[in-house]
Write a protein that holds these residues in place. Structure first.
Motif, mmCIF file in Angstrom:
data_model
loop_
_atom_site.group_PDB
_atom_site.id
_atom_site.type_symbol
_atom_site.label_atom_id
_atom_site.label_comp_id
_atom_site.label_asym_id
_atom_site.label_seq_id
_atom_site.Cartn_x
_atom_site.Cartn_y
_atom_site.Cartn_z
ATOM 1 N N LEU A 179 0.828 -1.202 0.000
ATOM 2 C CA LEU A 179 0.000 0.000 0.000
ATOM 3 C C LEU A 179 0.864 1.255 0.000
ATOM 4 O O LEU A 179 0.516 2.260 -0.625
ATOM 5 C CB LEU A 179 -0.923 -0.008 1.220
ATOM 6 C CG LEU A 179 -1.870 1.176 1.396
ATOM 7 C CD1 LEU A 179 -2.776 1.335 0.187
ATOM 8 C CD2 LEU A 179 -2.694 1.010 2.667
ATOM 9 N N SER A 180 1.989 1.223 0.691
ATOM 10 C CA SER A 180 2.878 2.383 0.757
ATOM 11 C C SER A 180 3.750 2.533 -0.480
ATOM 12 O O SER A 180 3.998 3.653 -0.932
ATOM 13 C CB SER A 180 3.773 2.287 1.998
ATOM 14 O OG SER A 180 3.015 2.381 3.189
ATOM 15 N N CYS B 90 2.264 6.882 6.618
ATOM 16 C CA CYS B 90 1.481 5.819 7.246
ATOM 17 C C CYS B 90 1.092 6.173 8.675
ATOM 18 O O CYS B 90 0.335 5.443 9.314
ATOM 19 C CB CYS B 90 2.263 4.510 7.242
ATOM 20 S SG CYS B 90 3.773 4.549 8.242
ATOM 21 N N LEU B 91 1.597 7.298 9.174
ATOM 22 C CA LEU B 91 1.291 7.712 10.546
ATOM 23 C C LEU B 91 -0.197 7.968 10.757
ATOM 24 O O LEU B 91 -0.699 7.926 11.879
ATOM 25 C CB LEU B 91 2.088 8.978 10.887
ATOM 26 C CG LEU B 91 2.161 9.385 12.362
ATOM 27 C CD1 LEU B 91 2.958 8.363 13.154
ATOM 28 C CD2 LEU B 91 2.796 10.764 12.510
ATOM 29 N N TRP B 92 -0.929 8.217 9.653
ATOM 30 C CA TRP B 92 -2.358 8.508 9.766
ATOM 31 C C TRP B 92 -3.109 7.392 10.489
ATOM 32 O O TRP B 92 -4.083 7.654 11.213
ATOM 33 C CB TRP B 92 -2.983 8.710 8.381
ATOM 34 C CG TRP B 92 -3.086 7.444 7.563
ATOM 35 C CD1 TRP B 92 -2.189 6.957 6.684
ATOM 36 C CD2 TRP B 92 -4.160 6.496 7.591
ATOM 37 N NE1 TRP B 92 -2.609 5.761 6.150
ATOM 38 C CE2 TRP B 92 -3.828 5.461 6.693
ATOM 39 C CE3 TRP B 92 -5.368 6.420 8.283
ATOM 40 C CZ2 TRP B 92 -4.659 4.372 6.471
ATOM 41 C CZ3 TRP B 92 -6.198 5.326 8.067
ATOM 42 C CH2 TRP B 92 -5.842 4.321 7.159
ATOM 43 N N PHE B 93 -2.657 6.157 10.329
ATOM 44 C CA PHE B 93 -3.373 5.028 10.918
ATOM 45 C C PHE B 93 -3.337 5.080 12.439
ATOM 46 O O PHE B 93 -4.374 5.033 13.108
ATOM 47 C CB PHE B 93 -2.777 3.714 10.413
ATOM 48 C CG PHE B 93 -3.300 2.507 11.137
ATOM 49 C CD1 PHE B 93 -4.516 1.953 10.786
ATOM 50 C CD2 PHE B 93 -2.592 1.935 12.180
ATOM 51 C CE1 PHE B 93 -5.020 0.851 11.458
ATOM 52 C CE2 PHE B 93 -3.090 0.836 12.863
ATOM 53 C CZ PHE B 93 -4.300 0.298 12.501
ATOM 54 N N ILE B 94 -2.139 5.170 13.004
ATOM 55 C CA ILE B 94 -2.025 5.154 14.465
ATOM 56 C C ILE B 94 -2.561 6.454 15.059
ATOM 57 O O ILE B 94 -3.106 6.472 16.168
ATOM 58 C CB ILE B 94 -0.550 4.911 14.880
ATOM 59 C CG1 ILE B 94 -0.471 4.476 16.345
ATOM 60 C CG2 ILE B 94 0.312 6.122 14.621
ATOM 61 C CD1 ILE B 94 -1.016 3.112 16.605
ATOM 62 N N ILE C 239 7.319 -3.646 12.037
ATOM 63 C CA ILE C 239 7.320 -3.576 10.576
ATOM 64 C C ILE C 239 6.552 -2.343 10.123
ATOM 65 O O ILE C 239 6.982 -1.610 9.229
ATOM 66 C CB ILE C 239 6.707 -4.858 9.967
ATOM 67 C CG1 ILE C 239 7.614 -6.060 10.228
ATOM 68 C CG2 ILE C 239 6.494 -4.685 8.461
ATOM 69 C CD1 ILE C 239 7.020 -7.385 9.790
ATOM 70 N N TYR C 240 5.424 -2.093 10.772
ATOM 71 C CA TYR C 240 4.652 -0.890 10.471
ATOM 72 C C TYR C 240 5.477 0.362 10.738
ATOM 73 O O TYR C 240 5.456 1.324 9.951
ATOM 74 C CB TYR C 240 3.375 -0.875 11.314
ATOM 75 C CG TYR C 240 2.714 0.484 11.416
ATOM 76 C CD1 TYR C 240 1.974 0.991 10.352
ATOM 77 C CD2 TYR C 240 2.834 1.253 12.570
ATOM 78 C CE1 TYR C 240 1.374 2.239 10.443
ATOM 79 C CE2 TYR C 240 2.238 2.499 12.668
ATOM 80 C CZ TYR C 240 1.503 2.992 11.593
ATOM 81 O OH TYR C 240 0.926 4.220 11.681
ATOM 82 N N ALA C 241 6.241 0.377 11.822
ATOM 83 C CA ALA C 241 7.002 1.564 12.200
ATOM 84 C C ALA C 241 8.166 1.838 11.252
ATOM 85 O O ALA C 241 8.478 3.000 10.967
ATOM 86 C CB ALA C 241 7.521 1.405 13.632
ATOM 87 N N PHE C 242 8.815 0.772 10.736
ATOM 88 C CA PHE C 242 10.068 0.949 9.994
ATOM 89 C C PHE C 242 9.934 0.814 8.482
ATOM 90 O O PHE C 242 10.889 1.117 7.761
ATOM 91 C CB PHE C 242 11.110 -0.068 10.477
ATOM 92 C CG PHE C 242 11.547 0.137 11.904
ATOM 93 C CD1 PHE C 242 11.741 1.409 12.407
ATOM 94 C CD2 PHE C 242 11.745 -0.948 12.747
ATOM 95 C CE1 PHE C 242 12.138 1.609 13.722
ATOM 96 C CE2 PHE C 242 12.147 -0.757 14.065
ATOM 97 C CZ PHE C 242 12.344 0.525 14.553
ATOM 98 N N HIS C 243 8.779 0.365 7.977
ATOM 99 C CA HIS C 243 8.759 0.019 6.556
ATOM 100 C C HIS C 243 8.936 1.231 5.642
ATOM 101 O O HIS C 243 9.557 1.124 4.576
ATOM 102 C CB HIS C 243 7.468 -0.741 6.205
ATOM 103 C CG HIS C 243 6.253 0.110 6.032
ATOM 104 N ND1 HIS C 243 5.517 0.584 7.097
ATOM 105 C CD2 HIS C 243 5.626 0.577 4.928
ATOM 106 C CE1 HIS C 243 4.494 1.285 6.659
ATOM 107 N NE2 HIS C 243 4.538 1.307 5.345
ATOM 108 N N GLN C 244 8.448 2.401 6.051
ATOM 109 C CA GLN C 244 8.605 3.562 5.170
ATOM 110 C C GLN C 244 10.040 4.084 5.125
ATOM 111 O O GLN C 244 10.551 4.382 4.043
ATOM 112 C CB GLN C 244 7.624 4.654 5.574
ATOM 113 C CG GLN C 244 6.182 4.294 5.242
ATOM 114 C CD GLN C 244 5.356 5.501 4.831
ATOM 115 O OE1 GLN C 244 5.608 6.609 5.245
ATOM 116 N NE2 GLN C 244 4.347 5.263 4.014
ATOM 117 N N PRO C 245 10.742 4.223 6.265
ATOM 118 C CA PRO C 245 12.157 4.596 6.165
ATOM 119 C C PRO C 245 12.980 3.588 5.379
ATOM 120 O O PRO C 245 13.855 3.973 4.592
ATOM 121 C CB PRO C 245 12.602 4.653 7.631
ATOM 122 C CG PRO C 245 11.358 4.917 8.404
ATOM 123 C CD PRO C 245 10.275 4.199 7.664
ATOM 124 N N VAL C 246 12.705 2.289 5.565
ATOM 125 C CA VAL C 246 13.437 1.269 4.814
ATOM 126 C C VAL C 246 13.173 1.425 3.321
ATOM 127 O O VAL C 246 14.097 1.368 2.498
ATOM 128 C CB VAL C 246 13.047 -0.145 5.289
ATOM 129 C CG1 VAL C 246 13.592 -1.209 4.337
ATOM 130 C CG2 VAL C 246 13.570 -0.398 6.694
#
Length: 347
Positions: free
Chosen positions: A29-30, A131-135, A288-295
């Motif tokens: 999705l990202s 993806c921060l919108w979710f939390i 995984i949710y926290a790190f997937h965008q920087p990765v």
């Protein structure tokens, strides 16, 4: 094992397994998949956040007053801390990136529109960390539900609140073009606490009320609902596009149907048939949710030493490659978290 004749389902490995299996969808999705059907696949992955909301509502919004109050307090505390940590992490990361690029990022966010978008509409102002919108919306929703439950009348409000927020979600989102929405210049309202988190949290609570029926339903029905959700999602998008009313593709009714079916499959799956490898899946999926965008942002740079050919092959898998590469930092941080919790328990 879950009792098919009771109205309670314990939190088991089936739920954690679903959360972990949904993480590749979150990564896609990202970052998408650059294949011929990549756009369609990415849109169908929008059902993943909805499934997370449903599961949260299912296990937190219980009928028992004391239990619900404790779980809401715990949800607000844990989600709020995670939201704060991620906000500071992404803010620092983007500050570093823009500083290296020589961009004045502070001036770009200190505007009324940008601050309104972030604080109210849960729109992150930078690309890395969207993806921060979710939390964020989940945290807002927990706070709203706690305020609504101050007089302990939340169970009687769940159905009417669900209907109201579901209508808002539809007509401020995918059906905004039908009513020609124009609110402060917005032609649609994106996913936030009211237009995404609340309706699906409440849907999870409604699903819990009728949880005994899940075990009486033929398992093939859930597979059929997944297929139906795909058809509905594609049909709704094509129909709105054909009529010229398509202004927003972030949500369709079909995505919701898919999310419900996936949650039902996880909820009725016997715990004993699941391996112990999923015992820590909840912790792993969180990181995984926290790190997937920087990765995903730094992945092309990390692959550059291996040559252009290797980089192009790996990056051709888009979000799937990001998911695989995110597993390592997620496992490392997850192990550290597990060790820290064990030490705290011992002390």
């Amino acid at each position: 094992m879950n009792n098919p004749m009771s109205n309670t389902i314990t939190y088991g490995f089936g739920v954690d397994r679903l959360k972990l299996l949904l993480m590749p969808l979150v990564c896609v999705l990202s970052f998408g998949i650059p294949w011929m059907v990549g756009g369609i696949v990415r849109d169908l992955c929008r059902s993943a956040p909805l499934a997370f909301y449903i599961l949260c509502g299912f296990f937190v919004l219980t009928e028992d007053e004391g239990e619900r109050h404790r779980k809401l307090h715990r949800a607000i505390r844990s989600t709020g801390i995670f939201f704060l940590v991620l906000t500071l992490f992404y803010l620092g990361l983007n500050a570093l990136i823009f500083s290296l690029q020589g961009v004045d990022w502070i001036g770009s966010i200190l505007t009324k529109r940008v601050l309104f978008n972030f604080v109210v509409l849960c729109i992150w102002p930078f690309q890395t960390g969207e993806c921060l919108w979710f939390i964020q919306s989940l945290f807002y929703a927990w706070v709203l539900l706690m305020l609504l439950d101050l007089r302990r009348h939340l169970p009687s409000l769940i159905l009417p609140l669900f209907l109201i927020t579901a209508l808002l979600m539809l007509f401020l989102g995918e059906f905004a073009g039908l009513i020609r929405l124009n609110f402060l210049g917005y032609t649609y309202i994106p996913a936030n606490a009211v237009t995404r988190a609340l309706p699906y949290l409440l849907l999870g609570a409604l699903l819990r009320r009728h949880s005994e029926r899940l075990f009486l339903t033929n398992p093939m029905v859930w597979g059929g609902l997944v297929a139906l959700g795909i058809v509905l999602a594609v049909s709704e998008t094509l129909l709105l596009s054909y009529t010229g009313k398509l202004v927003y593709t972030g949500h369709t009714i079909g995505y919701g149907v898919m999310a419900i079916a996936l949650c039902c499959i996880a909820l009725v799956h016997p715990e004993e048939e699941l391996g112990s490898m999923f015992r820590h899946a909840r912790c792993l999926s969180r990181w995984i949710y926290a790190f997937h965008q920087p990765v995903g942002f730094f992945l092309p740079l990390l692959l550059s030493p291996f040559g252009e050919k290797v980089s192009s092959v790996v990056l051709s898998f888009g979000g799937i490659a990001v998911f695989v590469c995110t597993l390592l930092p997620a496992v490392l941080v997850g192990v550290c978290e597990y060790g820290f919790r064990r030490v705290v328990d011992i002390l």
